[in-house]
Design a protein around this motif. Structure first.
Motif, PDB file in Angstrom:
ATOM      1  N   PRO A 143       0.821  -1.200   0.000  1.00 53.89           N
ATOM      2  CA  PRO A 143       0.000   0.000   0.000  1.00 53.89           C
ATOM      3  C   PRO A 143       0.857   1.253   0.000  1.00 53.89           C
ATOM      4  CG  PRO A 143       0.029  -1.005   2.181  1.00 53.89           C
ATOM      5  CD  PRO A 143       0.842  -1.897   1.282  1.00 53.89           C
ATOM      6  N   THR A 144       0.339   2.296  -0.597  1.00 62.97           N
ATOM      7  CA  THR A 144       1.068   3.559  -0.632  1.00 62.97           C
ATOM      8  C   THR A 144       0.184   4.683  -0.119  1.00 62.97           C
ATOM      9  OG1 THR A 144       0.351   3.960  -2.895  1.00 62.97           O
ATOM     10  CG2 THR A 144       2.452   2.828  -2.597  1.00 62.97           C
ATOM     11  N   ALA A 145       0.814   5.734   0.404  1.00 61.65           N
ATOM     12  CA  ALA A 145       0.082   6.921   0.823  1.00 61.65           C
ATOM     13  C   ALA A 145      -0.141   7.802  -0.403  1.00 61.65           C
ATOM     14  CB  ALA A 145       0.880   7.674   1.882  1.00 61.65           C
ATOM     15  N   PRO A 146      -1.209   8.615  -0.398  1.00 62.69           N
ATOM     16  CA  PRO A 146      -1.433   9.492  -1.545  1.00 62.69           C
ATOM     17  C   PRO A 146      -0.321  10.519  -1.659  1.00 62.69           C
ATOM     18  CG  PRO A 146      -2.925  10.039   0.258  1.00 62.69           C
ATOM     19  CD  PRO A 146      -2.220   8.787   0.651  1.00 62.69           C
ATOM     20  N   ARG A 147       0.192  10.722  -2.878  1.00 67.68           N
ATOM     21  CA  ARG A 147       1.250  11.719  -3.065  1.00 67.68           C
ATOM     22  C   ARG A 147       0.708  13.119  -2.813  1.00 67.68           C
ATOM     23  NH1 ARG A 147       4.165   9.476  -8.618  1.00 67.68           N
ATOM     24  NH2 ARG A 147       4.903   7.500  -7.725  1.00 67.68           N
ATOM     25  N   ARG A 148      -0.532  13.335  -3.225  1.00 70.94           N
ATOM     26  CA  ARG A 148      -1.208  14.595  -2.953  1.00 70.94           C
ATOM     27  C   ARG A 148      -2.562  14.289  -2.362  1.00 70.94           C
ATOM     28  NH1 ARG A 148      -1.319  17.945  -8.375  1.00 70.94           N
ATOM     29  NH2 ARG A 148      -2.052  15.902  -9.102  1.00 70.94           N
ATOM     30  N   MET A 149      -2.965  15.051  -1.381  1.00 69.57           N
ATOM     31  CA  MET A 149      -4.241  14.804  -0.756  1.00 69.57           C
ATOM     32  C   MET A 149      -5.376  15.033  -1.750  1.00 69.57           C
ATOM     33  SD  MET A 149      -6.007  16.630   2.554  1.00 69.57           S
ATOM     34  CE  MET A 149      -6.635  18.009   1.603  1.00 69.57           C
ATOM     35  N   PRO A 150      -6.297  14.078  -1.905  1.00 71.32           N
ATOM     36  CA  PRO A 150      -7.462  14.331  -2.752  1.00 71.32           C
ATOM     37  C   PRO A 150      -8.221  15.563  -2.270  1.00 71.32           C
ATOM     38  CG  PRO A 150      -7.290  12.002  -2.192  1.00 71.32           C
ATOM     39  CD  PRO A 150      -6.289  12.720  -1.347  1.00 71.32           C
ATOM     40  N   LEU A 151      -8.813  16.277  -3.191  1.00 70.90           N
ATOM     41  CA  LEU A 151      -9.479  17.531  -2.853  1.00 70.90           C
ATOM     42  C   LEU A 151     -10.994  17.428  -2.810  1.00 70.90           C
ATOM     43  CD1 LEU A 151      -7.300  19.985  -4.984  1.00 70.90           C
ATOM     44  CD2 LEU A 151      -7.093  19.432  -2.540  1.00 70.90           C
ATOM     45  N   ASP A 152     -11.532  16.278  -3.223  1.00 72.13           N
ATOM     46  CA  ASP A 152     -12.982  16.135  -3.235  1.00 72.13           C
ATOM     47  C   ASP A 152     -13.360  14.675  -3.006  1.00 72.13           C
ATOM     48  OD1 ASP A 152     -12.373  14.900  -5.643  1.00 72.13           O
ATOM     49  OD2 ASP A 152     -13.056  16.585  -6.870  1.00 72.13           O
ATOM     50  N   VAL A 153     -14.671  14.423  -2.920  1.00 73.07           N
ATOM     51  CA  VAL A 153     -15.157  13.072  -2.654  1.00 73.07           C
ATOM     52  C   VAL A 153     -14.688  12.107  -3.732  1.00 73.07           C
ATOM     53  CG1 VAL A 153     -17.235  11.637  -2.518  1.00 73.07           C
ATOM     54  CG2 VAL A 153     -17.146  13.812  -1.296  1.00 73.07           C
ATOM     55  N   ALA A 154     -14.810  12.515  -5.000  1.00 74.46           N
ATOM     56  CA  ALA A 154     -14.424  11.628  -6.101  1.00 74.46           C
ATOM     57  C   ALA A 154     -12.957  11.223  -5.996  1.00 74.46           C
ATOM     58  CB  ALA A 154     -14.704  12.311  -7.435  1.00 74.46           C
ATOM     59  N   GLY A 155     -12.104  12.168  -5.600  1.00 71.51           N
ATOM     60  CA  GLY A 155     -10.692  11.858  -5.466  1.00 71.51           C
ATOM     61  C   GLY A 155     -10.420  10.852  -4.359  1.00 71.51           C
ATOM     62  N   TRP A 156     -11.078  11.035  -3.219  1.00 74.54           N
ATOM     63  CA  TRP A 156     -10.908  10.089  -2.115  1.00 74.54           C
ATOM     64  C   TRP A 156     -11.441   8.710  -2.488  1.00 74.54           C
ATOM     65  CZ3 TRP A 156      -7.698  10.349   1.688  1.00 74.54           C
ATOM     66  CH2 TRP A 156      -7.313  11.599   2.203  1.00 74.54           C
ATOM     67  N   VAL A 157     -12.568   8.669  -3.179  1.00 71.09           N
ATOM     68  CA  VAL A 157     -13.140   7.384  -3.582  1.00 71.09           C
ATOM     69  C   VAL A 157     -12.183   6.660  -4.526  1.00 71.09           C
ATOM     70  CG1 VAL A 157     -14.994   6.292  -4.918  1.00 71.09           C
ATOM     71  CG2 VAL A 157     -15.542   8.025  -3.195  1.00 71.09           C
ATOM     72  N   ARG A 158     -11.641   7.372  -5.508  1.00 73.81           N
ATOM     73  CA  ARG A 158     -10.689   6.742  -6.431  1.00 73.81           C
ATOM     74  C   ARG A 158      -9.488   6.182  -5.665  1.00 73.81           C
ATOM     75  NH1 ARG A 158     -12.015  11.197  -9.719  1.00 73.81           N
ATOM     76  NH2 ARG A 158     -10.181  12.338  -8.987  1.00 73.81           N
ATOM     77  N   TYR A 159      -9.005   6.942  -4.709  1.00 74.08           N
ATOM     78  CA  TYR A 159      -7.837   6.502  -3.946  1.00 74.08           C
ATOM     79  C   TYR A 159      -8.151   5.248  -3.138  1.00 74.08           C
ATOM     80  CZ  TYR A 159      -4.163   6.388  -0.461  1.00 74.08           C
ATOM     81  OH  TYR A 159      -3.139   5.975   0.347  1.00 74.08           O
ATOM     82  N   PHE A 160      -9.255   5.265  -2.383  1.00 71.37           N
ATOM     83  CA  PHE A 160      -9.586   4.117  -1.545  1.00 71.37           C
ATOM     84  C   PHE A 160      -9.969   2.891  -2.361  1.00 71.37           C
ATOM     85  CE2 PHE A 160     -10.695   7.160   2.111  1.00 71.37           C
ATOM     86  CZ  PHE A 160      -9.464   6.952   2.717  1.00 71.37           C
ATOM     87  N   GLN A 161     -10.401   3.078  -3.602  1.00 72.90           N
ATOM     88  CA  GLN A 161     -10.699   1.936  -4.465  1.00 72.90           C
ATOM     89  C   GLN A 161      -9.434   1.225  -4.933  1.00 72.90           C
ATOM     90  OE1 GLN A 161     -13.080   3.996  -7.415  1.00 72.90           O
ATOM     91  NE2 GLN A 161     -14.959   2.994  -6.720  1.00 72.90           N
TER      92      GLN A 161
END
Length: 283
Positions: free
Chosen positions: A8-26
């Motif tokens: 697993p990796t940490a996000p290089r840049r913090m997602p800025l919206d719900v869609a970004g967080w969802v893509r990351y956690f998927q």
């Protein structure tokens, strides 16, 4: 969400919206509790002697493994490999089969390994897991008292209620710690306010989108939707969650009398009897 281990990796840049967080956690791998990983490997070594019920008991004790299994079986239903919706761990295991389960879910990475260099984050995660266990136990007890036929779904709904917070502790621990610290500095600060300040969104917003994306049990969606919060099963779960939160540090929280009163209405019991019931369930 991958069924097999990866780094697993940490996000290089913090997602800025719900869609970004969802893509990351998927995309990230979800580790499980070390006890779960160990027990599943013991069963793998003796596969012919285990059945869906035995595996289900192990999986259902771990909210993270429960999440992985339900999301995976829902994906199988979407592509036509399963013929019906899956609402519980046991249903998913029966429909998948024992050998396909072990083939799909190889040796699992653990949260203890994942966060071994971040003890504060591991403590934060385990606090949420413990709270989820207590909420699930309360929800199960209340549902059994009500003779609800969907006790397994109600149990899992309470167990998974805070899964997005668990994912945040696992995959963005610095942000989870920042939210925690802000609330410690200001006990009056509401969780949703702290989350918006740090994440730009709330965990509930992310969770609603993940629930739909992974097609997790409908009860989970209804619990986080204000339009359904008067439904009996939803109140069963929400009151269990409230009780677990308010009693996390003891039974002297000033919010607990209101919880007991609301439970007395749900269960049609005198408040004194409800108090004895929740004490017995927590023992």
């Amino acid at each position: 969400m991958s069924a097999t281990p990866s780094i697993p990796t940490a996000p290089r840049r913090m997602p800025l919206d719900v869609a970004g967080w969802v893509r990351y956690f998927q995309l990230v791998e979800i580790p499980v509790l070390a006890q779960t990983a160990g027990e599943l490997e013991d069963m793998r070594a003796n596969e012919d002697a285990v059945d869906a019920r035995m595996i289900g008991e192990v999986v259902s004790a771990d909210p993270l493994m429960t999440l992985k299994l339900l999301a995976h079986t829902s994906s199988l239903h979407r592509v036509g490999r399963l013929n019906s919706d899956v609402e519980t761990v046991t249903e998913g295991l029966v429909l998948m089969g024992i050998t396909p389960f072990f083939n799909t879910f190889g040796p699992q990475p653990t949260v203890q390994q994942h966060l071994e260099e971040q003890p504060a984050a591991l403590a934060g995660l385990m606090s949420v897991v413990q709270r989820s266990h207590r909420a699930a136990k309360f929800a199960l007890g209340f549902a059994a008292h009500r003779l609800d036929p969907d006790v397994a779904v109600i149990y899992e709904a309470a167990l998974l209620y805070d899964f997005t917070e668990m994912l945040l502790w696992l995959h963005a621990p610095a942000l989870a710690l920042e939210i925690q610290q802000r609330q410690l500095n200001d006990p009056s600060l509401r969780s949703v306010t702290a989350q918006r300040d740090v994440l730009n969104v709330t965990l509930q917003d992310i969770q609603q989108s993940l629930l739909r994306s992974w097609r997790l049990p409908e009860l989970l969606l209804r619990i986080t939707d204000e339009r359904h919060q008067e439904a009996t099963q939803v109140r069963n779960v929400l009151l269990a969650i409230r009780l677990a939160r308010h009693s996390a540090k003891g039974w002297d929280n000033p919010a607990l009398p209101d919880d007991i009163t609301d439970l007395s209405h749900l269960l049609n019991m005198a408040p004194a009897h409800v108090q004895r019931l929740v004490t017995d369930l927590d023992a």
